[in-house]
Each structure stands twice: as structure tokens, then as C-alpha cells.
Design a protein around this motif. Structure first.
Motif, PDB file in Angstrom:
ATOM      1  N   ALA A 494       0.905  -1.352  -0.254  1.00  0.00           N
ATOM      2  CA  ALA A 494      -0.067  -0.009   0.061  1.00  0.00           C
ATOM      3  C   ALA A 494       0.662   1.069  -0.276  1.00  0.00           C
ATOM      4  O   ALA A 494       0.826   2.481  -0.323  1.00  0.00           O
ATOM      5  CB  ALA A 494      -0.954  -0.359   1.274  1.00  0.00           C
ATOM      6  N   ILE A 495       1.961   1.187   1.180  1.00  0.00           N
ATOM      7  CA  ILE A 495       2.964   2.460   0.800  1.00  0.00           C
ATOM      8  C   ILE A 495       3.997   2.502  -0.015  1.00  0.00           C
ATOM      9  O   ILE A 495       3.964   3.842  -1.426  1.00  0.00           O
ATOM     10  CB  ILE A 495       3.797   2.443   2.343  1.00  0.00           C
ATOM     11  N   HIS A 503       3.144   9.382   8.136  1.00  0.00           N
ATOM     12  CA  HIS A 503       2.875   8.452   9.111  1.00  0.00           C
ATOM     13  C   HIS A 503       0.801   8.486   8.786  1.00  0.00           C
ATOM     14  O   HIS A 503       0.132   7.572   9.263  1.00  0.00           O
ATOM     15  CB  HIS A 503       2.915   7.882  10.466  1.00  0.00           C
ATOM     16  N   SER A 504       0.429  10.372   9.631  1.00  0.00           N
ATOM     17  CA  SER A 504      -0.615   9.748   9.496  1.00  0.00           C
ATOM     18  C   SER A 504      -1.994   9.887   7.884  1.00  0.00           C
ATOM     19  O   SER A 504      -2.464   9.296   8.274  1.00  0.00           O
ATOM     20  CB  SER A 504      -1.064  11.683   9.913  1.00  0.00           C
ATOM     21  N   GLU A 505      -0.983   9.870   6.898  1.00  0.00           N
ATOM     22  CA  GLU A 505      -1.710   9.331   5.643  1.00  0.00           C
ATOM     23  C   GLU A 505      -1.576   8.333   5.288  1.00  0.00           C
ATOM     24  O   GLU A 505      -2.763   7.495   5.763  1.00  0.00           O
ATOM     25  CB  GLU A 505       0.101   9.788   4.547  1.00  0.00           C
ATOM     26  N   TRP A 512      -6.248   2.747  10.825  1.00  0.00           N
ATOM     27  CA  TRP A 512      -6.336   2.322  11.988  1.00  0.00           C
ATOM     28  C   TRP A 512      -6.928   3.418  13.045  1.00  0.00           C
ATOM     29  O   TRP A 512      -7.556   3.485  13.378  1.00  0.00           O
ATOM     30  CB  TRP A 512      -4.516   3.270  12.274  1.00  0.00           C
ATOM     31  N   THR A 513      -6.827   1.955  14.450  1.00  0.00           N
ATOM     32  CA  THR A 513      -7.858   2.002  15.241  1.00  0.00           C
ATOM     33  C   THR A 513      -6.892   2.953  16.434  1.00  0.00           C
ATOM     34  O   THR A 513      -8.342   4.098  16.845  1.00  0.00           O
ATOM     35  CB  THR A 513      -8.437   0.906  16.180  1.00  0.00           C
ATOM     36  N   LYS A 514      -5.945   2.970  16.348  1.00  0.00           N
ATOM     37  CA  LYS A 514      -4.922   4.352  16.734  1.00  0.00           C
ATOM     38  C   LYS A 514      -4.666   5.447  15.612  1.00  0.00           C
ATOM     39  O   LYS A 514      -3.467   5.534  15.516  1.00  0.00           O
ATOM     40  CB  LYS A 514      -4.530   3.725  17.768  1.00  0.00           C
ATOM     41  N   PRO A 515      -5.163   6.823  16.163  1.00  0.00           N
ATOM     42  CA  PRO A 515      -4.496   7.400  14.527  1.00  0.00           C
ATOM     43  C   PRO A 515      -2.952   7.691  14.768  1.00  0.00           C
ATOM     44  O   PRO A 515      -2.372   7.810  13.558  1.00  0.00           O
ATOM     45  CB  PRO A 515      -5.246   8.470  15.221  1.00  0.00           C
ATOM     46  N   ALA A 516      -2.417   7.558  16.075  1.00  0.00           N
ATOM     47  CA  ALA A 516      -0.953   7.893  16.086  1.00  0.00           C
ATOM     48  C   ALA A 516      -0.029   6.353  16.292  1.00  0.00           C
ATOM     49  O   ALA A 516       1.087   5.900  16.070  1.00  0.00           O
ATOM     50  CB  ALA A 516      -0.201   8.463  17.217  1.00  0.00           C
ATOM     51  N   VAL A 525       5.443   1.419   9.440  1.00  0.00           N
ATOM     52  CA  VAL A 525       4.854   2.352   8.809  1.00  0.00           C
ATOM     53  C   VAL A 525       6.565   2.638   8.379  1.00  0.00           C
ATOM     54  O   VAL A 525       6.922   3.319   7.548  1.00  0.00           O
ATOM     55  CB  VAL A 525       4.154   2.995   9.605  1.00  0.00           C
ATOM     56  N   SER A 526       7.804   3.365   9.182  1.00  0.00           N
ATOM     57  CA  SER A 526       8.394   4.663   9.589  1.00  0.00           C
ATOM     58  C   SER A 526       9.389   3.649   8.301  1.00  0.00           C
ATOM     59  O   SER A 526      10.509   4.307   7.584  1.00  0.00           O
ATOM     60  CB  SER A 526       9.548   4.270  10.408  1.00  0.00           C
TER      61      SER A 526
END
Length: 717
Positions: A494-495, A503-505, A512-516, A525-526
């Protein structure tokens, strides 16, 4: 940030392919304006014959409809012909008076049909076959007249003739060579094709030169050199193409047969680029879709400011269905170019195969009637493989065709060369995304969307994937963490495909269930963002900073420290390996050992990468592990010198970076990926060159195997 201005002259396949790639790489970088002289959005010119033959409509061959441009805020001016380029003011001007400023200008004006200097060639009733309007004219003529003649017995001419037959016209084909498609076929294949087409109703006039078009006010036929003639109400000219370079020449660009460009598609004037049939690269102007798409991808990276391997040229090939007959041709096939390595003829089945060689190297191939081996033979020609590699190809004329070829293909092998779609992408579309038809897979992966020649193989791979899905229930991939239901492979894909930049995008788009996120998913993700060059190291947070500390450490045992010194420079090799990966993140910590000889192995067999001098050269081992569970490294390959050893090690590590899940150590990756697959991947010169390119190789020569040593010699200084 204020967007730059990009102007594209030409709304054809090459120019818009470049725009597609730009929108993927940097969707916010440019305000894009496209000028097209035809009143249509971007369509597939290669499939015009399908429209003429009644197999497709105009909508069917449209690649990007009006909505596609609107969604990307692209200004599309159709029916507008650019007549002047003003480099001094960085503007272009159209015939109707429109003006547009540019920061970067891409010329993609394509080519026009070559009109030979035949007396009467400009009379009414004589047309070419290059665009939608030509198709419509031919359809209109078919309603009024009965006799048609096609001048040109090449691929496009034969497809036009087949379409005219479908329209109910009596059709003669005139060709100035002794056999059809003489640039792509030999005499045997051409004779088979001629007999087949004669059976469909075509008539052929071979070795004939057209002297003039007869008729007073409109065409009534053709007269040949020597005095004989042929009656015809419609005459279609299909004898080649001529690059459209008048616009470029008028503004002072360097031109030859086409617009001269370098390896990055740059012209002789800064900020002006050319791509497609109007561009001449290293003395060659290509007229096939695969090279044009390759050029478009390189140019997209250039105008987006991305580092990219240079475009070094292409191996032209043809894989198309000519009037219901499968035909494939690549490379040097004439007797004066190469000698015959293999020739198989089956008159009962109507199949023919010929492979040529020069100096023991595969140079070209012709397939008629069954083109299932086409991509495999193309790969052998591209890699300059020894003729001994033909033994690994089924090719005995008795194989099961496309289904057997699809089953035997490796996942990394290319199915659609025009769009560089590998078997693995089609398998994923079917098994993971639920695609079941060739049209669904085409829309998802672009496979078969260009020339259409690969469609039978795409269909076969889909059948194979469906069988695989039925015989073995696919295990659900474990989620990265509790913040998401997505696994590592899906997250990585996907990335790579969607172009996320933060990350936010990622987390917002993928639910994501937790936005951060959390301390488990955020580093993953990083890493995947960094792997795709989409995150600056300066923007990382405290949560994911540790991924940039997961790198490569190297232990070196030098020649001087050994009991019996040898000829191997382990110090330079080890230092170069470390410098190549300094500051570059890995999925998991990687430990390497480099030793000049077997007398002091330095734990080579229990390191992630172990390199040792040996009587046969440098031996490269991978995926060893010194702690529980102890794993012995597997031999990946043997290199002739330090430069090749470095290249092989770098490509192996890049393959690990791209295909491993974050947190997956190299020994686990090896067990999952398989040593055979890894070896075959690294020994594939073309694929290894791609890995080296993505690893950042300088001044690489993709087309020469010996270039690997030259490339990395600089690191060893």
C-alpha cells in the motif's frame, strides 16, 4: 508551496504514461497542462486495428477518460495544436492563440504516417492508418465501395487489411519485399502467415513497387513499376512512420531523424525534454510501446527531482495477434545478422519456432502459432544468455502452450513487458484481491492494457492463480499489531503503490484504530516509508528513531592478520560494504564478516552476510545466525573479484530490504524466501541490475554484465 508548471505537448501513450508516473511520484509538485491535437482523451493507438475489425469500440481503447484528468487537476486542451515553443520566455503557443508558461516542458508529439512520393498519393480515396479519424474514414468508405488496396505488408498494414475484410471489402495487399513482415519474420514464418491470410480472403502482390495512383478526381487503383495495375476504390498507405519534429526544429532543438535526447531524455535546451516516437536516443527512435514506457518512467523521475538509473536503450520486440494468428519476434533474425541456433516446424499444428545466436549468445527469436515462450525468449535476448540456456526452455513444440508456460514461470518473470508487470503481481491480484477476469486484472495491474500481445499469457496466469487458490487455502497474514488488521505485506504494498508520505497519511487511509499508532506499528510504517524514499530522516519521531539505528555492522579480518596471507583485499571490500549501507535502515540488524581467506573465517558462516576469499574467488554466504537458533549461512554465489563480490552482496542485501517484513531477521527471511529463489534472482543479470539501481549504484551500465565490476570499483578505492 507554489506548484511548478509542467506543459506536455502531446496527449498520446508516451506523454501521458510519463504524466501518470509523475502523479504517482509527486502529485503535488506540478500544475500540469496537456495539449492534444486530436479531440479525444488518451487512447491506445495500438488497438486501433481492433476498432477497425469490430472487436472494440472507441471507449474500449480509451486509457484515461475525461474524469481521469479532472481528478488530477490536469488541464487538457483537446483539438489544440501547439505551433511554437518560445524557450526564451518559457512559453508555448497554439494555433488558436492559446499560450501557456512552463517550468518544465515535455515534447511527446509522436509520429505521423510516412507518405511515400508516389504520383497521385494525395488524391481523395487515399488515406493512412494512424488515428481514430482514419478508422472512421475507412468505415465510411466500406459503406460505399467494395475494393480496397493496402500499400504495405508490415504488421500495421496486415491489421488494416484484416479490418477491411471484416468491413466486407475485397482486399489486396501490396508489398515491396519478397515476403510479408520482412523486418520481423523469416521466409518460413512469412509463408505460413501468407497462406493463413489467403485462406481468410486476402490477396497479395509481393515484390511490387507502386508507381502511381490512378484516377482523375479520386483514386481508382494503383499502377506498378513495369506497367501492370490493380483496381481499388480505397487505398490505405501503411509503409512506416515519420517522427513529428517540426515544432522542435523550429525552436532550435537539436534534431536528427527525431529529437536528440540523452540518457535522461533531456534535449539540447534546458528544461525541455522529449519522450516517445519523436525522441531519438543514441541514434535510435523507437516505435514500440515498451521502450516508450521505459523512457516515460525515467523522465518522470527526472522532472520530479528523483535519482534514477539512466535510460540505456531497449530491445525492440513484437508480440501481437495478426489477423487471428499469434506472432512473436525479437532481436536479430536475418541470416546476415545471426546464425540459427534452433529451428522447429510443425505443419500439422501450424507452429514454428526459430532462435538465432552469434558467438554462442542468444540474439533473436521468431514464434508463429504459439507464442507462450515469448517473454522467456525475450529475457534470454535481453540478458545476452548463452545458447545453453535454451535447454531450460520447454520449446520442443509439444508443450502445453500458455498454461504450461504460466505454471513454470517464476514469480519475478515478466508477463507484460510493456508495463513491466511480473507474474507475482498478477498472482497477488487474483489470490489476494479477488480478481478473476483478464479485464479486472488489467484494470488493477495494467497487464495487457497496451499492445495486448500478452493477453493469452495473462489469461493463463489467472487460471493458474485460481487453481492455486482452490487447492491451497491461503492463510491470513497476521496483523502488524493491534492498531490494524493489515499485515506487513499488504502495508508494504500500500505504501509503495499509493505514494503516502507520512505516518498520518498511512494510518488515516488504511483505517488505523489508533490515529498515532504504537511502538510496534509505527517503526514498521517508518521503515516502509523510508524504503520507498518517502520520509526524510529529519522528520522522524522518537517512537521510530530506532529504525535508523538498525543497520549493518561489518567485521573484517585482513590479509596481514592471517597465518597465510593471500591475494584478497578484505579491508577495502569490508570498508566499501560498510560505507555503502552507512545510515541506511534494515528490517532487522545485519552483521557481516569479511575475511581474506579460509584460514581465519571470522564466523563467516554464522553471519547475516559472510564474504571470504577462496581458491575459486570470493564466496558470498547469507543468512547465518550465531545465537539460538544457530543457522549456517547458505552460499549465494562466487565472485571473480572484489568489485563483483561487493555488487553481489549489495544486491542480496537490497533484496532482503525490499522483501522482508520489518523485524524479520535475515535467517527467517531466507527460510521463507528460499535459497534457490534468492540465487536465481541474483544470477539474473537484469533483475540484479534493478536491485543495484535501487540500492544507489553510481554510473552503472545495465546492459553489460562486466559493468558490475566497473560500477563498484569506485567504492574500493
Amino acid at each position: 508551496m507554489k506548484r511548478k508548471k509542467l506543459v506536455v505537448i502531446g496527449n498520446g501513450m508516451a506523454g501521458i504514461k510519463c504524466v501518470e508516473e509523475i502523479c504517482k511520484l509527486e502529485p503535488q509538485l506540478y500544475d500540469i497542462t496537456v495539449f492534444g491535437s486530436e479531440p479525444h482523451p488518451n487512447y491506445n493507438r495500438i488497438l486501433l486495428s481492433k476498432v477497425l475489425q469490430g472487436d472494440s469500440s472507441i471507449d474500449d481503447i480509451t486509457i484515461n477518460d475525461w474524469a481521469w484528468y479532472k481528478e488530477r487537476n490536469i488541464r487538457l486542451y483537446t483539438g489544440e495544436t501547439v505551433v511554437r515553443i518560445h524557450p526564451d520566455s518559457s512559453t508555448v503557443e497554439t494555433q488558436s492563440g492559446l499560450r501557456a508558461e512552463y517550468d518544465s516542458l515535455i515534447i511527446a508529439t509522436g509520429s505521423s504516417a510516412f507518405i511515400p512520393p508516389i504520383s497521385g498519393i494525395h488524391k481523395s480515396g487515399v488515406i493512412s492508418f494512424r488515428n481514430i479519424e482514419d478508422c472512421r474514414k475507412m468505415m465510411d468508405y466500406a459503406k460505399k465501395y467494395r475494393k480496397a488496396a493496402v500499400i504495405g505488408g508490415g504488421l500495421l498494414g496486415l491489421e488494416a487489411a484484416r479490418g477491411l475484410l471484416n468491413l466486407g471489402m475485397e482486399t489486396d495487399v501490396i508489398h515491396n519485399a519478397p515476403y510479408l513482415m520482412n523486418r520481423q519474420l523469416d521466409r518460413t514464418a512469412a509463408d505460413m502467415l501468407r497462406k493463413e491470410l489467403e485462406g481468410q480472403g486476402m490477396r497479395f502482390w509481393l515484390n511490387k513497387e507502386t508507381e502511381s495512383i490512378t484516377g482523375l478526381n479520386r483514386a481508382k487503383g494503383v499502377r506498378f513499376t513495369g506497367g501492370s495495375s490493380l483496381e481499388a476504390d480505397l487505398i490505405v498507405v501503411s509503409v512506416g512512420i515519420r517522427p513529428n519534429i517540426e515544432l522542435a526544429r523550429g525552436c532550435g532543438l537539436e534534431t536528427n531523424r527525431a529529437i536528440v535526447v540523452d540518457d535522461y531524455m533531456r534535449t539540447s535546451i534546458p528544461d525541455i525534454y522529449a519522450v516517445g516516437e519523436c525522441a531519438e536516443h543514441r541514434g535510435i527512435a523507437y516505435g514500440l510501446v515498451a521502450p516508450l514506457y521505459e523512457q516515460g518512467k525515467v523522465l518522470a523521475s527526472v522532472v520530479c527531482g528523483r535519482e534514477t538509473p539512466p535510460y540505456t536503450g531497449s530491445i525492440p520486440y513484437a508480440q501481437l495477434k495478426v489477423s487471428g494468428v499469434e506472432v512473436f519476434s525479437v532481436g536479430d533474425i536475418r541470416e546476415d545478422e545471426a546464425e540459427t541456433a534452433m529451428q522447429l516446424y510443425d505443419g500439422i499444428k501450424g507452429t514454428y519456432k526459430k532462435v538465432t545466436m552469434r558467438d554462442g549468445i542468444v540474439r533473436g527469436a521468431i514464434l508463429y502459432g504459439n507464442t507462450a515462450e515469448g517473454m522467456k525468449l525475450l529475457d534470454l535476448v535481453k540478458r545476452k544468455s548463452a545458447v545453453t540456456a535454451l535447454a531450460a526452455s520447454p520449446g520442443d513444440g509439444e508443450s502445453g502452450g500458455f498454461d504450461e508456460a504460466a505454471a513454470s514461470m517464476q514469480d519475478r518473470e515478466t508477463v507484460c513487458a510493456c508495463n513491466a508487470v511480473r507474474k507475482s503481481a498478477i498472482m497477488e491480484a487474483v489470490i489476494e484481491d479477488g480478481m478473476q477476469t483478464v479485464d479486472e486484472v488489467r484494470d488493477c495491474t495494467k497487464a495487457s492494457s497496451s499492445c495486448g500481445g500478452c493477453r493469452p499469457m495473462v489469461e493463463a496466469v489467472i487460471r493458474f492463480a485460481l487453481r492455486q487458490g482452490r487447492t491451497a487455502e491461503k492463510q491470513a497474514e497476521p496483523a502488524v499489531c493491534g492498531c490494524t488488521e493489515i499485515g506487513h505485506e499488504r502495508l508494504k504494498s500500500a505504501i509503495a503503490e499509493a505514494g503516502f508520505g507520512s505516518h498520518s497519511e498511512v494510518m488515516r487511509a488504511l483505517g488505523w484504530t489508533k490515529p498515532a499508532g504504537c511502538g510496534i506499528c509505527r517503526p514498521a510504517v517508518s521503515y516502509y516509508l523510508a524504503l520507498n524514499g518517502r520520509q526524510d530522516a529529519n522528520s522522524r519521531s522518537d517512537v521510530d528513531v530506532n529504525i535508523f539505528n538498525i543497520g549493518l555492522s561489518v567485521g573484517i579480518v585482513t590479509e596481514e592478520e592471517q597465518a597465510a596471507p593471500g591475494p584478497f583485499d578484505s579491508r577495502s571490500l569490508g570498508t566499501a560494504l560498510y560505507r555503502r549501507w552507512e545510515g541506511v535502515p534494515f528490517p532487522a540488524p545485519v552483521n557481516a564478516a569479511v575475511t581474506a581467506g579460509l584460514h581465519r573465517p571470522a564466523g563467516v558462516l554464522v553471519r547475516d552476510i559472510g564474504i571470504t576469499g577462496a581458491p575459486s574467488g570470493w564466496e558470498i554466504y547469507a543468512a547465518g545466525h550465531a545465537e539460538h537458533p544457530v543457522k549456517q549461512g547458505q552460499l549465494v554465489g562466487i565472485a571473480r573479484d572484489e568489485a563483483e563480490a561487493l555488487a553481489m552482496s549489495v544486491s542480496c542485501l537490497q533484496l532482503y530490504r525490499e522483501s522482508a517484513a520489518f523485524g524479520e531477521p535475515m535467517w527467517k527471511w531466507m527460510e521463507r524466501y528460499g535459497i534457490i529463489e534468492i540465487r536465481e534472482t541474483l544470477l539474473d543479470a537484469e533483475f540484479r541490475s534493478e536491485l543495484l539501481a535501487r540500492a544507489g549504484a553510481p554510473d552503472r551500465n545495465d546492459n553489460k554484465e562486466e559493468g558490475l565490476g566497473e560500477t563498484y570499483a569506485a567504492y574500493l578505492q
